[in-house]
Design a protein around this motif. Structure first.
Motif: not given
Lengths: 189, 432
Positions: B275, B277, B181, B184, B282-283, B286
């Protein structure tokens, strides 16, 4: 001119996008339940037992030699020999179980079987509501007729039938030869 | 209360027979209804005040949320077809109700907050990201007089409030207490801040030409007035198309730059590094699940709509389109096809191009992304600014060739300067 590559790529995807509406070749997906059965002849997943004729138990090719049981890498086959009233072992299985959740579809059982008895099925609709009993395929469920075998794998089934016929012919020849020998060696009266 | 309602219904009947009977200007039906409702609400005191305000905001939120749902479906279908498969086709006809199924699934999911997360930040991030996304819509002139807030500094306000997105994305990344995260969030900050420059610089040319930051004025300026007010339908039609800024050299350049920067600002592929994936799960998303995740997605898509709405407004003529005055009408501003039809058509075409690009281009590396913003887009945007300035003061027969020449040359030069010198030379490898 720079930036052409991007445009070329965009053209390729556009071709795929519109092509999927007109060309069947581009859209190979088959919608599963309504798209019909599209199993290819070579497809395989779980083994089944072939029987000849009408009666599954009488026409069973399996002789309970247990070669497949020993050869099975994940050990998903369990065989128990049948016995007659006096306790003498018969040449057919009483229990023949395959655990479908363990079977990995390697086809080794088919390769070791000397009696052309075990073959690979191509039916994939095997879902059940019960994880253990539902996926434990017993003898009755595994036994399928030679006609069915011809339907799903015509070439394999034909080859198998030819081999069996050849075997039978040789056996008959041998028997005839032995009989002839026997009659020759017997002292003439 | 009973009397008020009765009066209300009676008034509707009267108004309908008075205004819609003649259908003088189909373009303004919604505006007329809204204006009349507002005067009607004026008599209702506080309730009327609240209703009048809701009337401006609720349709905006509802319509663009609907567009979001439609876009997720379009995107999945389009990407599917690009990849030679069907895409969603189970829920409803052609899978049209797939967004609803997705929404139900999202709402039913467990809302997980990591144990060591910053609880307040984690909760606030999806809420805060909705603010700039929804506020951006307020400045879009959807049709003539159909705009929630027609203010003189609309464009400035739009870009100012748009940069809050990066704050909330970073907030989400930091508060999640997860290294993916955080990475991201950091990528998001770097990307959004970098691409803000070319985004604004490419939009400024329009402000230079029109002399106003009011979006309604910018759209009105993209008509050839003498043609639109003439009597020939063909001229009226052309007058509302050829005046678009995109049909001028600086406008085309500005539009392309703005569109590419918009892709990056909206976290769309190929600039979806925050993000990514396949790299960082998902950056910043997440650690989000359920409704908060859905909110992030909604905000992202609404943000995309806002930004391509601005693209449309600035360069593609907003609600202008091949339109004619209805023959029976005596109103010089009347339009046969309502303007918002053209507006939404353009928005969806741009959205379709974004989906198309997403299906085509692979994701950039982070250094390529940064280099692209600072070494490619920014110089071109500045050159475009200069060209637009010169174009403004030149006669057309001199300005056109001049600006086309300068823009093409500068494009070639910038591309050349950007080419890595390593590519064609023999590399030497040394082993440790």
């Amino acid at each position: 001119m720079n930036g052409q590559g991007i445009l070329k790529g965009m053209l390729v995807t556009a071709k795929n996008f519109f092509g999927s509406y007109v060309s069947r070749e581009r859209l190979t997906t088959v919608s599963y339940p309504e798209g019909g059965n599209t199993i290819k002849e070579q497809s395989r997943n779980i083994p089944f037992l072939v029987f000849d004729g009408e009666d599954p138990v009488a026409g069973m090719r399996c002789t309970a030699c247990q070669k497949c049981e020993k050869a099975c890498p994940p050990q998903c086959i369990f065989i128990e020999k049948d016995k007659d009233e006096r306790g003498k072992a018969l040449q057919r299985p009483k229990v023949f179980d395959i655990d479908a959740s363990v079977c990995m579809g390697c086809q080794i059982c088919v390769e070791v079987c000397p009696f052309e008895s075990i073959w690979m099925d191509s039916n994939f609709e095997l879902s059940t509501f019960n994880r253990f009993e539902g996926l434990q395929f017993n003898r009755e469920k595994l036994l399928k007729s030679n006609t069915y075998f011809h339907k799903i794998h015509p070439q394999q089934a034909q080859a198998s039938d030819d081999r069996l016929a050849e075997k039978e012919r040789k056996r008959l020849e041998r028997e005839a030869a032995r009989r002839a020998e026997k009659s020759a060696s017997e002292p003439q009266v | 209360m009973q009397d008020t309602l009765n009066l209300f219904v009676m008034n509707i009947g009267q108004w309908l027979s008075a205004n819609l009977g003649t259908l003088n200007n189909p373009d303004q039906i919604i505006v007329e209804i809204a204006r009349w409702l507002r005067t009607e609400f004026g008599n209702w005191g506080v309730v009327g005040f609240i209703l009048a305000n809701l009337m401006a905001t609720v349709p905006l939120i509802a319509v663009f949320s609907g567009c979001f749902a439609l876009t997720t479906w379009l995107e999945r279908k389009g990407l599917g077809r690009i990849q030679n498969r069907y895409g969603p086709n189970r829920v409803g006809p052609y899978g049209l109700f797939q967004p609803m199924a997705d929404g139900i699934k999202m709402l039913l999911k467990e809302d997980i907050v990591p144990e060591r997360a910053d609880k307040i930040g984690h909760f606030l991030a999806p809420v805060i990201i909705m603010i700039p996304a929804m506020t951006g819509l307020v400045f879009l002139p959807i049709g003539r007089n159909i705009i929630a807030a027609s203010i003189d500094s609309a464009l400035l306000f739009f870009f100012a409030i748009g940069s809050i997105v990066s704050l909330s994305v970073f907030m989400a990344g930091w508060a999640s207490h997860n290294k993916f995260s955080l990475v991201g969030g950091m990528r998001a900050i770097a990307q959004l801040v970098s691409y803000e420059m070319p985004l604004i610089l490419s939009a400024v040319v329009v402000v230079m030409f029109v002399g106003s930051m009011n979006t309604s004025v910018i759209v009105e300026a993209q008509q050839i007035k003498s043609w639109v007010t003439s009597d020939a339908p063909a001229l009226q039609c052309l007058g509302q198309v050829l005046g678009w800024h995109v049909f001028q050299p600086w406008g085309l350049m500005g539009f392309l730059l703005l569109f590419v920067s918009a892709l990056a600002e909206a976290n769309r592929s190929p600039f979806d590094l925050p993000e990514a994936d396949s790299e960082i799960i998902a950056g910043h998303l997440t650690e989000y699940s359920g409704f908060k995740y859905a909110l992030f997605f909604l905000a992202e898509y609404v943000n995309t709509f806002a930004i391509i709405g601005i693209c449309t407004t600035l360069f593609l003529g907003g609600w202008n389109g091949p339109n004619i005055r209805p023959p029976w009408s005596d109103d010089p501003q009347a339009l046969l096809i309502p303007g918002f039809v053209w507006f939404f058509l353009k928005i969806f075409v741009l959205m379709g191009i974004m989906i198309w690009i997403r299906g085509t281009l692979p994701r950039l590396r982070i250094d390529q992304l940064m280099g692209f913003a600072w070494k490619f887009l920014l110089p071109l945007a500045i050159i475009n600014l200069l060209v637009a300035g010169c174009f403004y003061h030149m006669e057309w027969y001199f300005g056109w060739p001049f600006s086309i020449l300068i823009l093409c040359k500068s494009y070639a030069i910038v591309v050349r300067l950007n080419k890595s010198k390593l590519v064609n030379s023999n590399r030497t490898y040394t082993y440790a």
